[in-house]
Design a protein around this motif. Structure first.
Motif, mmCIF file in Angstrom:
data_model
loop_
_atom_site.group_PDB
_atom_site.id
_atom_site.type_symbol
_atom_site.label_atom_id
_atom_site.label_comp_id
_atom_site.label_asym_id
_atom_site.label_seq_id
_atom_site.Cartn_x
_atom_site.Cartn_y
_atom_site.Cartn_z
ATOM 1 N N SER A 105 -3.486 8.210 3.911
ATOM 2 C CA SER A 105 -2.838 8.904 5.008
ATOM 3 C C SER A 105 -3.267 8.381 6.367
ATOM 4 O O SER A 105 -2.631 8.655 7.378
ATOM 5 C CB SER A 105 -3.125 10.409 4.915
ATOM 6 O OG SER A 105 -4.517 10.638 4.946
ATOM 7 N N ARG A 148 8.565 12.037 -3.013
ATOM 8 C CA ARG A 148 7.364 12.734 -3.478
ATOM 9 C C ARG A 148 7.166 12.638 -4.982
ATOM 10 O O ARG A 148 6.072 12.901 -5.487
ATOM 11 C CB ARG A 148 7.422 14.201 -3.070
ATOM 12 C CG ARG A 148 8.512 14.997 -3.748
ATOM 13 C CD ARG A 148 8.572 16.413 -3.219
ATOM 14 N NE ARG A 148 9.562 17.206 -3.926
ATOM 15 C CZ ARG A 148 9.860 18.463 -3.624
ATOM 16 N NH1 ARG A 148 9.241 19.057 -2.622
ATOM 17 N NH2 ARG A 148 10.767 19.127 -4.314
ATOM 18 N N THR A 205 4.631 12.266 -0.014
ATOM 19 C CA THR A 205 5.314 13.396 0.598
ATOM 20 C C THR A 205 5.464 13.180 2.100
ATOM 21 O O THR A 205 4.483 12.877 2.792
ATOM 22 C CB THR A 205 4.525 14.698 0.351
ATOM 23 O OG1 THR A 205 4.412 14.899 -1.051
ATOM 24 C CG2 THR A 205 5.235 15.890 0.988
ATOM 25 N N LEU A 245 5.525 14.474 5.623
ATOM 26 C CA LEU A 245 4.912 15.649 6.241
ATOM 27 C C LEU A 245 5.579 16.015 7.560
ATOM 28 O O LEU A 245 5.854 17.188 7.810
ATOM 29 C CB LEU A 245 3.419 15.396 6.447
ATOM 30 C CG LEU A 245 2.618 15.038 5.189
ATOM 31 C CD1 LEU A 245 1.183 14.693 5.555
ATOM 32 C CD2 LEU A 245 2.662 16.187 4.177
ATOM 33 N N THR A 246 5.801 15.039 8.413
ATOM 34 C CA THR A 246 6.476 15.278 9.687
ATOM 35 C C THR A 246 7.413 14.120 9.982
ATOM 36 O O THR A 246 7.162 12.972 9.567
ATOM 37 C CB THR A 246 5.481 15.417 10.856
ATOM 38 O OG1 THR A 246 4.754 14.194 10.998
ATOM 39 C CG2 THR A 246 4.523 16.580 10.630
ATOM 40 N N THR A 304 5.372 10.635 9.220
ATOM 41 C CA THR A 304 3.999 10.779 8.731
ATOM 42 C C THR A 304 4.057 11.312 7.312
ATOM 43 O O THR A 304 4.715 12.318 7.039
ATOM 44 C CB THR A 304 3.196 11.739 9.619
ATOM 45 O OG1 THR A 304 3.202 11.251 10.959
ATOM 46 C CG2 THR A 304 1.765 11.847 9.127
ATOM 47 N N THR A 305 3.390 10.630 6.393
ATOM 48 C CA THR A 305 3.420 11.015 4.986
ATOM 49 C C THR A 305 2.004 11.252 4.480
ATOM 50 O O THR A 305 1.015 11.046 5.177
ATOM 51 C CB THR A 305 4.093 9.930 4.116
ATOM 52 O OG1 THR A 305 3.158 8.860 3.876
ATOM 53 C CG2 THR A 305 5.343 9.374 4.780
ATOM 54 N N SER A 306 1.917 11.661 3.232
ATOM 55 C CA SER A 306 0.621 11.912 2.597
ATOM 56 C C SER A 306 -0.148 10.633 2.322
ATOM 57 O O SER A 306 -1.323 10.690 1.930
ATOM 58 C CB SER A 306 0.828 12.690 1.298
ATOM 59 O OG SER A 306 1.737 12.009 0.444
ATOM 60 N N ARG A 310 12.495 22.086 4.190
ATOM 61 C CA ARG A 310 11.066 21.806 4.281
ATOM 62 C C ARG A 310 10.724 21.049 5.560
ATOM 63 O O ARG A 310 9.670 21.275 6.161
ATOM 64 C CB ARG A 310 10.596 20.991 3.073
ATOM 65 C CG ARG A 310 10.885 21.614 1.708
ATOM 66 C CD ARG A 310 10.184 22.946 1.529
ATOM 67 N NE ARG A 310 10.212 23.366 0.138
ATOM 68 C CZ ARG A 310 10.771 24.487 -0.296
ATOM 69 N NH1 ARG A 310 11.388 25.298 0.558
ATOM 70 N NH2 ARG A 310 10.730 24.808 -1.578
ATOM 71 N N LEU A 311 11.601 20.140 5.970
ATOM 72 C CA LEU A 311 11.355 19.337 7.159
ATOM 73 C C LEU A 311 12.127 19.833 8.379
ATOM 74 O O LEU A 311 11.657 19.687 9.510
ATOM 75 C CB LEU A 311 11.720 17.873 6.881
ATOM 76 C CG LEU A 311 10.772 17.118 5.944
ATOM 77 C CD1 LEU A 311 11.357 15.776 5.546
ATOM 78 C CD2 LEU A 311 9.406 16.924 6.598
#
Length: 390
Positions: free
Chosen positions: A5, A42, A173, A175-176, A183-185, A204-205
């Motif tokens: 990350s 994901r 995943t 994230l933003t 931005t992912t996991s 979710r987003l």
């Protein structure tokens, strides 16, 4: 080495979030344009989303408006990708069976209005599909429709895209999302354009976008079974219940009378919002469905009454005493009242693309060219897609 990350991935022209058919369609379009592409998903592969839980049916013929345009372009791309990626796309067409005068009235009205649709008499129907001849009264053939194996097609497309240089980041995943950055996991991806193709998980987003459009999850009862048919089913098969689901049929003058006729003959079908249809994978089994229950969430617990309904109606349609169920599952896709698509650009360079009814396989490959059209190029926007807040 697997990125973490804290790492930053190389910059891409396009980053796609979601590796279902709609997401893969946008990766394919970007590839055709010679752009660098990354796909983030994901899951560990194209194994569990709406794109592998469906009938594998590209229902081109009875679409109208923007959906018909998307579906027509998607048909061409399905055939191109089948050759490139090595999966089967059968130019099967679809047979519609009418078993009552009310069903036949809608079929005849649509056939009279659409030059691509071929009207069939009762004998032609029972010669083409292995339904119980009594009480078939007629039907139609929809020649433009295609059939693929839904469990084969999406993984094959993803594998081929990867071989062409598309970077896939599985088990990752998002994230933003902001303009120019995801931005992912595992890593931060920078891109000129970002396409969010997460189907029912759009909330979710972009929760406000989903809430403004009233996007919910539609749960389906579906199963795969062996059925002792008079002869193999080689085309997708629609029944009278299907005539209420597709815009071309549903717009016919007799559709209201058909709805009342079906309500009177099988109230449970209306209660479960039944679409009694069938496709046959290439192993000869039948994919059977489906019911529709809509809510914000999709709990995994399914009422057996839904399965009992589709099984009983299958036995009645084909005139068999028992079917042998191989698998049962819950289909899930995005649904929103009064619209077929949610296509928005909530942030500069960030596109959200969700098919908000059960025609993602039909239209997804055709949507991507308009979404990823070079900037400054006029694009067509679905009439049902109105501006909503992020």
């Amino acid at each position: 080495m697997t990125p973490t990350s804290s790492t930053t991935a190389p910059a891409f022209d396009v980053v796609v979030i979601g590796a279902g058919i709609v997401g893969l369609a946008h990766a394919y379009e970007a590839l055709l344009q010679g752009l660098s592409v990354a796909v983030v998903d994901r899951a560990g592969g194209a194994v569990h989303g709406a794109s592998v839980r469906n009938f594998g049916h590209a229902c081109i013929t009875p679409q109208t408006g923007e959906a018909r345009g998307y579906a027509t372009e998607a048909r061409r791309r399905w055939l191109d990708l089948a050759g490139a990626a090595g999966f089967t796309a059968r130019e099967s067409g679809t047979v519609v069976v009418a078993r009552t005068a009310a069903e036949l009235a809608v079929v005849e009205e649509y056939a009279a209005s659409d030059p691509d649709t071929e009207r069939l008499d009762a004998r032609a129907v029972v010669d083409r599909v292995p339904v119980d001849p009594d009480p078939v009264v007629g039907g139609a053939f929809l020649p433009l429709d295609l059939q693929v194996d839904p469990r084969e097609a999406a993984p094959a497309i993803a594998t081929w895209l990867a071989s062409q240089g598309v970077r896939f980041s599985w088990r990752t995943t998002a994230l933003t999302v902001e303009s120019g950055r995801v931005t992912t996991s595992r890593a931060t991806f920078e891109a000129d354009r970002i396409v969010v193709c997460t189907n029912h998980d759009v909330d979710r987003l972009f929760p406000r976008l989903a809430e403004q459009a009233d996007v919910v999850r539609c749960r389906l009862h579906m199963l795969r079974a062996d059925v002792d048919l008079r002869f193999p089913l080689t085309v997708p098969l629609f029944t009278g219940w299907s005539l209420l689901r597709y815009s071309g049929f549903a717009a016919m003058p007799s559709a209201g009378a058909l709805r009342e006729s079906l309500r009177a003959s099988l109230p449970a079908g209306v209660a479960w919002d039944l679409n009694q249809m069938y496709t046959s994978p290439f192993d000869g089994s039948l994919i059977i469905g489906d019911t529709h229950v809509r809510d914000v969430d999709a709990p995994p617990f399914q009422d057996e009454a839904g399965f009992e309904l589709v099984i009983a109606e299958t036995e009645r349609l084909f005139g068999v005493e028992r079917i042998r169920v191989r698998e049962r599952w819950q289909g899930v896709y995005a649904s929103a009242p009064g619209r077929e698509f949610l296509i928005e650009e909530p942030l500069p360079g960030v596109h959200v693309v969700t098919v908000t009814t059960g025609i993602g396989m039909t239209t997804g490959l055709g949507i991507a060219p308009s979404v990823l059209a070079p900037r400054g190029t006029a694009t067509s926007v679905p009439e049902s897609s109105t501006a909503v807040a992020v």
